[in-house]
Write a protein that holds these residues in place. Structure first.
Motif, PDB file in Angstrom:
ATOM      1  N   ASP A 295      23.144  40.054  39.471  1.00 17.32           N
ATOM      2  CA  ASP A 295      23.321  38.625  40.015  1.00 17.32           C
ATOM      3  C   ASP A 295      24.143  37.830  39.185  1.00 17.32           C
ATOM      4  O   ASP A 295      24.657  36.693  39.798  1.00 17.32           O
ATOM      5  N   GLN A 296      24.947  38.311  38.034  1.00 18.21           N
ATOM      6  CA  GLN A 296      25.846  37.632  37.490  1.00 18.21           C
ATOM      7  C   GLN A 296      27.146  38.077  37.966  1.00 18.21           C
ATOM      8  O   GLN A 296      28.122  37.528  37.421  1.00 18.21           O
ATOM      9  N   ALA A 297      27.244  39.168  38.764  1.00 19.98           N
ATOM     10  CA  ALA A 297      28.447  39.613  39.140  1.00 19.98           C
ATOM     11  C   ALA A 297      29.254  38.868  39.799  1.00 19.98           C
ATOM     12  O   ALA A 297      30.673  38.546  39.622  1.00 19.98           O
ATOM     13  N   PRO A 298      28.883  37.919  40.823  1.00 19.69           N
ATOM     14  CA  PRO A 298      29.669  37.198  41.514  1.00 19.69           C
ATOM     15  C   PRO A 298      30.518  36.017  40.381  1.00 19.69           C
ATOM     16  O   PRO A 298      31.655  35.956  40.689  1.00 19.69           O
ATOM     17  N   ALA A 299      29.694  35.595  39.600  1.00 24.71           N
ATOM     18  CA  ALA A 299      30.269  34.429  38.616  1.00 24.71           C
ATOM     19  C   ALA A 299      31.478  35.271  37.813  1.00 24.71           C
ATOM     20  O   ALA A 299      32.374  34.746  37.373  1.00 24.71           O
ATOM     21  N   GLN A 300      31.073  36.367  37.415  1.00 22.82           N
ATOM     22  CA  GLN A 300      32.012  37.093  36.472  1.00 22.82           C
ATOM     23  C   GLN A 300      33.125  37.658  37.080  1.00 22.82           C
ATOM     24  O   GLN A 300      34.176  37.746  36.642  1.00 22.82           O
ATOM     25  N   ILE A 301      33.085  38.089  38.651  1.00 19.80           N
ATOM     26  CA  ILE A 301      34.169  38.303  39.407  1.00 19.80           C
ATOM     27  C   ILE A 301      35.027  37.010  39.331  1.00 19.80           C
ATOM     28  O   ILE A 301      36.394  37.372  39.407  1.00 19.80           O
ATOM     29  N   ALA A 302      34.594  36.112  39.378  1.00 22.58           N
ATOM     30  CA  ALA A 302      35.341  34.624  39.590  1.00 22.58           C
ATOM     31  C   ALA A 302      36.156  34.529  38.339  1.00 22.58           C
ATOM     32  O   ALA A 302      37.065  34.144  38.342  1.00 22.58           O
ATOM     33  N   ARG A 303      35.446  34.834  37.180  1.00 23.93           N
ATOM     34  CA  ARG A 303      35.948  34.640  35.981  1.00 23.93           C
ATOM     35  C   ARG A 303      37.066  35.747  35.827  1.00 23.93           C
ATOM     36  O   ARG A 303      38.074  35.313  35.301  1.00 23.93           O
ATOM     37  N   ALA A 304      36.839  36.837  35.872  1.00 20.78           N
ATOM     38  CA  ALA A 304      37.951  38.008  36.027  1.00 20.78           C
ATOM     39  C   ALA A 304      39.216  37.720  36.854  1.00 20.78           C
ATOM     40  O   ALA A 304      40.264  37.836  36.335  1.00 20.78           O
ATOM     41  N   GLY A 305      38.759  36.982  37.914  1.00 20.81           N
ATOM     42  CA  GLY A 305      40.014  36.778  38.710  1.00 20.81           C
ATOM     43  C   GLY A 305      40.894  35.500  38.420  1.00 20.81           C
ATOM     44  O   GLY A 305      42.018  35.576  38.284  1.00 20.81           O
ATOM     45  N   ALA A 306      40.050  34.577  37.981  1.00 18.19           N
ATOM     46  CA  ALA A 306      40.749  33.324  37.289  1.00 18.19           C
ATOM     47  C   ALA A 306      41.790  33.840  36.293  1.00 18.19           C
ATOM     48  O   ALA A 306      42.608  33.178  35.888  1.00 18.19           O
ATOM     49  N   GLY A 307      41.338  34.892  35.506  1.00 19.12           N
ATOM     50  CA  GLY A 307      42.005  35.191  34.276  1.00 19.12           C
ATOM     51  C   GLY A 307      42.886  36.335  34.571  1.00 19.12           C
ATOM     52  O   GLY A 307      43.670  36.646  33.749  1.00 19.12           O
ATOM     53  N   GLY A 308      43.053  36.627  35.989  1.00 18.63           N
ATOM     54  CA  GLY A 308      44.060  37.815  36.215  1.00 18.63           C
ATOM     55  C   GLY A 308      43.834  39.108  35.720  1.00 18.63           C
ATOM     56  O   GLY A 308      44.551  39.642  35.358  1.00 18.63           O
ATOM     57  N   ARG A 309      42.433  39.162  35.307  1.00 21.23           N
ATOM     58  CA  ARG A 309      41.766  40.239  34.801  1.00 21.23           C
ATOM     59  C   ARG A 309      41.208  41.521  35.904  1.00 21.23           C
ATOM     60  O   ARG A 309      40.814  42.353  35.329  1.00 21.23           O
ATOM     61  N   ILE A 310      41.357  41.469  37.056  1.00 19.86           N
ATOM     62  CA  ILE A 310      40.646  42.404  37.875  1.00 19.86           C
ATOM     63  C   ILE A 310      41.852  43.379  38.178  1.00 19.86           C
ATOM     64  O   ILE A 310      42.705  43.391  39.020  1.00 19.86           O
ATOM     65  N   HIS A 311      41.959  44.515  37.497  1.00 24.66           N
ATOM     66  CA  HIS A 311      43.018  45.410  37.313  1.00 24.66           C
ATOM     67  C   HIS A 311      42.781  46.521  38.358  1.00 24.66           C
ATOM     68  O   HIS A 311      43.467  47.531  38.528  1.00 24.66           O
TER      69      HIS A 311
END
Lengths: 278, 278
Positions: free
Chosen positions: B187-203
């Motif tokens: 259930d933390q994945a959506p917030a962490q995807i937002a964090r990853a995307g904001a940081g340009g880290r979804i590789h």
């Protein structure tokens, strides 16, 4: 064997499934263990009142009854049946003089992909059951199961989720199960154990080790204490630092243990408990 | 088939393991798919330069190379060998003109129960590799694996843990893999995807469905898109809302798919992708 150090040890009957209830009672007394955890099906087969009498005569107390739950159905009739079954489980828990009914929340209904909705239905079911549980003096203990069970068995996968549900209700009515097998991988578990302990919500503390390879279906893959990856002493220290001083129940589902002599398994569990969790 | 809608689809070669690299190239071109994800062993068997030439001739780009990692050994010689192997993997990634090397961190060393220490060794290895990766223009993508792999394969179990590691380094050098199979329960994945995307880290963004019962060893239990419990559209929306507009790679390990005709599997993957993830 150091009986003093075994004073908090409880043997969940599924750990030594090859034993009948009379064998379990006799074996625990012989080993200096005075607590057991029970499952509904074998208790029903032997008789609830008869089990209560057997254990009382042996001087054994019951630390938990497994299990209620399975609250996630969408069909109203199925949901009503689940609530009825949980009321029966609460009656059985009261008859066995245990204060704790363990709840496994249930998985996703067929075709559903909505974990959030399923968890809300767990909360609704708890609302229905809390008054009935209170009348019987039984606590509802939400058990988070390892995420590998999220689709087919339990949509509550972390201690944080279990506490988010439990904290909607009074602590003496709804709490959580801290089972090392389900939580060992989670770096948030120590903080959540502290949260659970501070709130008086650690209603059950269970031990089993994590071993691989996992068997097909993964349900019976639990390991004997010390055979796997879990640091039990850290878990116990965290629970006790959070104020927990209740029973420590060993619950291992493992076909290799079930194929052995029950007294040998019990002796090994006690030895491993002293070695790894004390 | 709607080729426009397939413009972001990448086929990981393990999804159609029965195909040779030339069959994969030909099959993807025929299906209107212009991206593939590769694995080191089959590429090495065919030849790295030869693979690069084959794919360039076919007009296919490589979205990721699997995999580096396995950084958790305690033995210094074993750790040195792992770093050497990761440098070789970075060379191969550069030769294949992919910008992303997927990292599976490694499990607990034999006898160890220290997940925290193991994760720190992952960070140390990243520090060693980042300059080498930068010289080759390849990004290191930490893949959190489902918690059921925590002991034997990957001590990084959540997107939050992967980001905690990645954020010690520049975003264009170290990021994360968002794989629905590993993260769907969280259930933390959506917030962490937002964090990853904001940081340009979804590789890397990978899709596979969660189905049960899990097979023995659990590695080959992934499901065809739509056969299981995962809401792919929500994942994709979360990633795109966080700014991700890269390739969407389908990576399914499933013996039933491998037993079928490769072209049939590819057509089914494309159809399910359009149905469930677009």
């Amino acid at each position: 064997m150091n009986e003093q150090s075994l004073s908090r040890l409880s043997i969940n009957q599924e750990t030594i499934k090859q034993w009948s209830l009379p064998e379990l009672a006799e074996g625990c007394v012989a080993a200096g263990i005075d607590k057991v955890g029970l499952w509904r099906a074998p208790v029903q087969a032997y008789g609830v009142e008869r089990t209560a009498g057997l254990l009382a005569d042996a001087g054994l107390s019951v630390t938990s009854l497994c299990r209620g739950g399975f609250f996630t159905a969408l069909d109203p009739a199925e949901r009503a049946r689940a609530l009825d079954d949980n009321r029966a489980a609460l009656d059985e828990a009261a008859a066995l003089s245990t204060d704790t009914l363990v709840l496994v929340s249930g998985g996703l209904p067929p075709g559903s992909r909505d974990l959030y909705g399923a968890r809300e239905r767990v909360a609704e079911a708890l609302s229905e059951l809390v008054p009935y549980a209170a009348e019987r003096g039984v606590r509802l203990a939400i058990e988070p199961l390892h995420p590998m069970f999220a689709s087919d068995r339990c949509v509550v996968s972390t201690l944080a989720q279990a506490l988010d549900l439990a904290e909607r209700f009074p602590a003496d009515r709804v709490g959580v199960v801290v089972d090392t097998y389900h939580l060992w991988w989670d770096d948030q578990a120590p903080a959540q154990i502290a949260r659970a302990g501070a709130g008086g919500r650690i209603h059950s503390f269970q031990l089993a080790d994590w071993i691989t390879p996992l068997p097909e279906g993964v349900l019976l893959g639990r390991g004997q204490l010390g055979d796997g990856s879990i640091d039990f002493r850290s878990f116990r220290t965290e629970a006790e630092s959070a104020g927990f001083d209740g029973p420590i129940e060993v619950e291992i589902f493992n076909e290799a243990l079930w194929a052995r002599d029950g007294a040998d398994v019990l002796a090994e569990v006690a030895e491993r408990y002293l070695q790894h969790a004390c």
